[in-house]
Design a protein around this motif. Sequence first.
Motif, short mmCIF file in Angstrom:
data_model
loop_
_atom_site.label_atom_id
_atom_site.label_comp_id
_atom_site.label_asym_id
_atom_site.label_seq_id
_atom_site.Cartn_x
_atom_site.Cartn_y
_atom_site.Cartn_z
N GLN A 34 0.83 -1.20 0.00
CA GLN A 34 0.00 0.00 0.00
C GLN A 34 0.86 1.25 0.00
O GLN A 34 0.42 2.30 -0.42
CB GLN A 34 -0.95 0.01 1.18
N MET B 263 3.84 3.79 -4.37
CA MET B 263 3.18 4.84 -5.12
C MET B 263 3.49 4.66 -6.60
O MET B 263 4.42 3.95 -6.98
CB MET B 263 3.67 6.22 -4.64
N ALA C 23 -7.86 4.07 -12.51
CA ALA C 23 -6.73 4.87 -12.00
C ALA C 23 -6.37 5.99 -12.97
O ALA C 23 -6.07 7.11 -12.56
CB ALA C 23 -5.53 3.96 -11.74
N THR D 254 -4.70 10.98 -9.93
CA THR D 254 -3.73 11.04 -8.84
C THR D 254 -4.29 10.36 -7.59
O THR D 254 -5.51 10.25 -7.42
CB THR D 254 -3.41 12.50 -8.45
N GLY D 255 -3.38 9.95 -6.76
CA GLY D 255 -3.76 9.39 -5.48
C GLY D 255 -3.67 10.46 -4.40
O GLY D 255 -3.80 11.65 -4.68
N THR D 256 -3.44 10.02 -3.19
CA THR D 256 -3.24 10.94 -2.08
C THR D 256 -1.79 10.80 -1.61
O THR D 256 -1.05 9.97 -2.11
CB THR D 256 -4.20 10.62 -0.91
N GLU E 277 -1.65 7.24 -0.23
CA GLU E 277 -2.12 6.08 -0.99
C GLU E 277 -2.02 6.32 -2.50
O GLU E 277 -2.33 7.41 -2.98
CB GLU E 277 -3.59 5.85 -0.60
N SER E 278 -1.64 5.29 -3.22
CA SER E 278 -1.51 5.43 -4.67
C SER E 278 -2.89 5.41 -5.32
O SER E 278 -3.87 4.91 -4.77
CB SER E 278 -0.66 4.30 -5.24
N VAL E 279 -2.94 5.95 -6.51
CA VAL E 279 -4.18 6.00 -7.27
C VAL E 279 -4.68 4.58 -7.58
O VAL E 279 -5.88 4.35 -7.66
CB VAL E 279 -4.02 6.85 -8.55
N HIS F 144 -4.56 2.02 -5.58
CA HIS F 144 -5.27 1.53 -4.40
C HIS F 144 -6.64 2.17 -4.26
O HIS F 144 -7.60 1.51 -3.87
CB HIS F 144 -4.43 1.73 -3.14
N ILE F 145 -6.73 3.44 -4.61
CA ILE F 145 -8.04 4.11 -4.58
C ILE F 145 -8.94 3.48 -5.64
O ILE F 145 -10.12 3.20 -5.38
CB ILE F 145 -7.88 5.62 -4.80
N GLY G 19 -10.26 9.24 -0.54
CA GLY G 19 -9.37 9.58 -1.64
C GLY G 19 -10.10 10.09 -2.88
O GLY G 19 -9.47 10.50 -3.85
#
Length: 166
Positions: free
Chosen positions: A5, A8, A37, A42-44, A47-49, A51-52, A79
Amino acid sequence: MPNDQALMIRDVHVADRPRERLIKQGAVSLSNQELIAILLRTGTREESVLHIANRVLKQFEHLHELKHAAIEELTAINGIGQAKAVQLLAAVELGRRLASKQTDERFTIRSPKDAATYLMDDMTSLKQEHFVCLFLNIKNQVMHKQTIFVGSLNASIVHPREIVRP
């Protein structure tokens, strides 16, 4: 937080990133997670995009359930803000429009079965009764389709003036 997780997009080799893979191999080579994705962009910080995007897929168990998603449901996913939710819903709507049977030639209605065939794709996934009018020209070709009334789970009551007005 597990190691996977914390990974990135910037930590993924350039050739394995979804955008780059789409450019080199085409969209068909990407998973649903990777396509979402790309739409989210973009993610946060945490957290990577990817995972979102995975959480979006878990929230909506089947991909086609995403077409019924409300902005509130999407923004409830950590996210995803309003802008990302709007991007996803816009992409879903574009996909729905592409999948619909819109051609340069107008569809001709010769029987109730023809009307059912014309409307079936759009109406099979609706959760409530919809009263839809098809407006035909003198050759019985569909000029316009309009939802006049949305009813309850299994009923739709419409006054004739609501049909004549449009």
